[in-house]
Scaffold this active site. Structure first.
Site, PDB file in Angstrom:
ATOM      1  N   LYS A 215     -11.179  -4.495  -5.240  1.00 23.64           N
ATOM      2  CA  LYS A 215     -11.764  -3.219  -5.655  1.00 23.64           C
ATOM      3  C   LYS A 215     -10.672  -2.228  -6.042  1.00 23.64           C
ATOM      4  O   LYS A 215     -10.942  -1.225  -6.676  1.00 23.64           O
ATOM      5  CB  LYS A 215     -12.676  -2.649  -4.570  1.00 23.64           C
ATOM      6  CG  LYS A 215     -12.092  -2.678  -3.182  1.00 23.64           C
ATOM      7  CD  LYS A 215     -13.211  -2.693  -2.138  1.00 23.64           C
ATOM      8  CE  LYS A 215     -12.661  -3.055  -0.768  1.00 23.64           C
ATOM      9  NZ  LYS A 215     -13.657  -3.469   0.186  1.00 23.64           N
TER      10      LYS A 215
ATOM     11  N   LYS B 157       0.825  -1.205   0.000  1.00 22.97           N
ATOM     12  CA  LYS B 157       0.000   0.000   0.000  1.00 22.97           C
ATOM     13  C   LYS B 157       0.861   1.257   0.000  1.00 22.97           C
ATOM     14  O   LYS B 157       0.466   2.273  -0.576  1.00 22.97           O
ATOM     15  CB  LYS B 157      -0.964   0.009   1.194  1.00 22.97           C
ATOM     16  CG  LYS B 157      -2.113  -0.974   1.038  1.00 22.97           C
ATOM     17  CD  LYS B 157      -3.272  -0.635   1.958  1.00 22.97           C
ATOM     18  CE  LYS B 157      -4.430  -1.613   1.756  1.00 22.97           C
ATOM     19  NZ  LYS B 157      -5.538  -1.364   2.679  1.00 22.97           N
TER      20      LYS B 157
ATOM     21  N   LYS C 179      -5.626 -11.563  -6.933  1.00 23.29           N
ATOM     22  CA  LYS C 179      -6.940 -11.670  -6.306  1.00 23.29           C
ATOM     23  C   LYS C 179      -7.882 -10.573  -6.825  1.00 23.29           C
ATOM     24  O   LYS C 179      -7.442  -9.445  -7.027  1.00 23.29           O
ATOM     25  CB  LYS C 179      -6.743 -11.535  -4.793  1.00 23.29           C
ATOM     26  CG  LYS C 179      -7.948 -11.862  -3.958  1.00 23.29           C
ATOM     27  CD  LYS C 179      -7.609 -11.780  -2.474  1.00 23.29           C
ATOM     28  CE  LYS C 179      -8.795 -11.250  -1.699  1.00 23.29           C
ATOM     29  NZ  LYS C 179      -8.575 -11.195  -0.257  1.00 23.29           N
TER      30      LYS C 179
END
Ligand code: TRP
Length: 330
Positions: free
Chosen positions: A197, A112, A194
């Site tokens: 969103k 992230k 995976k």
């Protein structure tokens, strides 16, 4: 005594096929056997910048979708993380029993930070202490999580053991819950990653709210291979295998039955069938979620009751922890 289960999904975006087949669908069956807490992780969502109006809207819709997916609020405790103060309170305490070095090793933090280089905030770094608080505050025995969250569960166990080692038995050291049949849904555009969103490729992800048209298009464009044979081989044929997995999960057919059904037929046929199966799976959920969303009084009663039930348990844990660490009772 029933064992306790806790899980949650961030409210950072809409629910999609992966959240449904990989998580929520499996949660529904657990209410018979366990005491279940399902959270909407809005505190976690703000570790990346969110638009306030959109965040509120997403949170509300997500509660409606939890219920529409079959999570009965009478049999499960459904609540919004920020409604239960104990999460933030315990997260602070646990942060003092979480090491800088441990947090630095978290792969999600590294990923992230790379993706949000302009906003590497402290919340992103201490995310795992909050997640540990989510779990430990209910003394959860089992936590259904995907592979990407395993490391966070490991650190939760380490924090619990560390605290128990200093202050005596306080927290239950939780285990991962591995569902008997669990689908792991990958991106339609990048089938080795995976479904998420935050998927950067459009069409990689299909949302619970998508129209049949949008769903059909996404499956039509799904990445496959040049072999033109519907055969499960996750290594060599990740795209087709993902589609088989999705089809099986939506129709209840096994992978072998799916291979037989489509043997000798092209990918075009197969993709259309998968899209149709997903549309039919989503249709009742979408309609029910819309109905619930329109009934604001009901929706409010669901999340208020959930927060009350959750707070009763969570507050007691915080009191116990405050006492153990030596805070003066008020
Ligand atoms: N971090 C989880 C995710 O991104 C969401 C989450 C927050 C969670 N708190 C949790 C999952 C506690 C399980 C238990 O998917």
């Amino acid at each position: 005594m029933k064992k306790t289960i806790l899980s949650g999904i961030q409210t950072s975006g809409a629910l999609h096929l992966g959240s449904y087949l990989g998580a929520i669908k499996n949660w529904v069956a657990l209410a018979n056997e366990y005491g279940c807490y399902y959270m909407l992780a809005d505190l976690h969502a703000i570790t990346v910048r969110q638009d306030p109006a959109a965040l509120r809207e997403t949170t509300l819709r997500q509660i409606a979708q939890y219920v529409a997916c079959g999570l009965d609020p009478e049999r499960n405790t459904l609540f919004v993380q920020s409604h239960v103060r104990a999460h933030a309170e315990l997260a602070w305490v646990l942060g003092c029993y979480t090491m800088f070095g441990e947090l630095s090793r978290m792969t999600q933090f590294k990923d992230k930070s790379a993706k949000n280089a302009e906003n590497i905030n402290a919340g992103l770094f201490t995310y795992p202490s909050l997640m540990a608080a989510d779990i430990l505050v209910y003394k959860a025995d089992l936590v259904p999580v995907g592979d990407d969250q395993r490391q966070h569960l490991e650190i939760t166990r380490d924090i619990a053991q560390r605290f128990n080692g200093i202050y005596g038995d306080t927290f239950v050291v939780p285990d991962a819950y591995i569902p008997k049949v669990g689908a792991r849904i990958m991106s339609l555009q990048e089938p080795t990653a995976k479904m998420s969103k935050s998927d950067s490729s459009p069409g990689g992800c299909v949302y619970l709210t998508d129209s049949p048209d949008v769903i059909a298009k996404a499956f039509k464009r799904a990445v496959t291979d040049s072999e033109a044979s519907v055969r499960y081989d996750a290594e060599a044929k990740p795209g087709v295998s993902n589609l088989i997995e999705i089809y099986s999960a939506c129709t209840g057919k096994t992978a072998a039955e799916t291979e037989t059904e489509f043997s000798g037929r092209g990918y075009g046929d197969f993709k259309k069938a998968v899209g149709d199966a997903v549309t039919e799976t989503f249709r009742p959920i979408r309609e029910e979620a819309e109905r619930i969303l329109a009934d604001r009084a009901y929706l409010e009663s669901v999340y208020r009751t959930g927060a009350e039930k959750a707070s009763a348990v969570a507050d007691a844990t915080v009191r116990e922890v405050y006492e153990k660490v030596g805070f003066l009772a008020k």
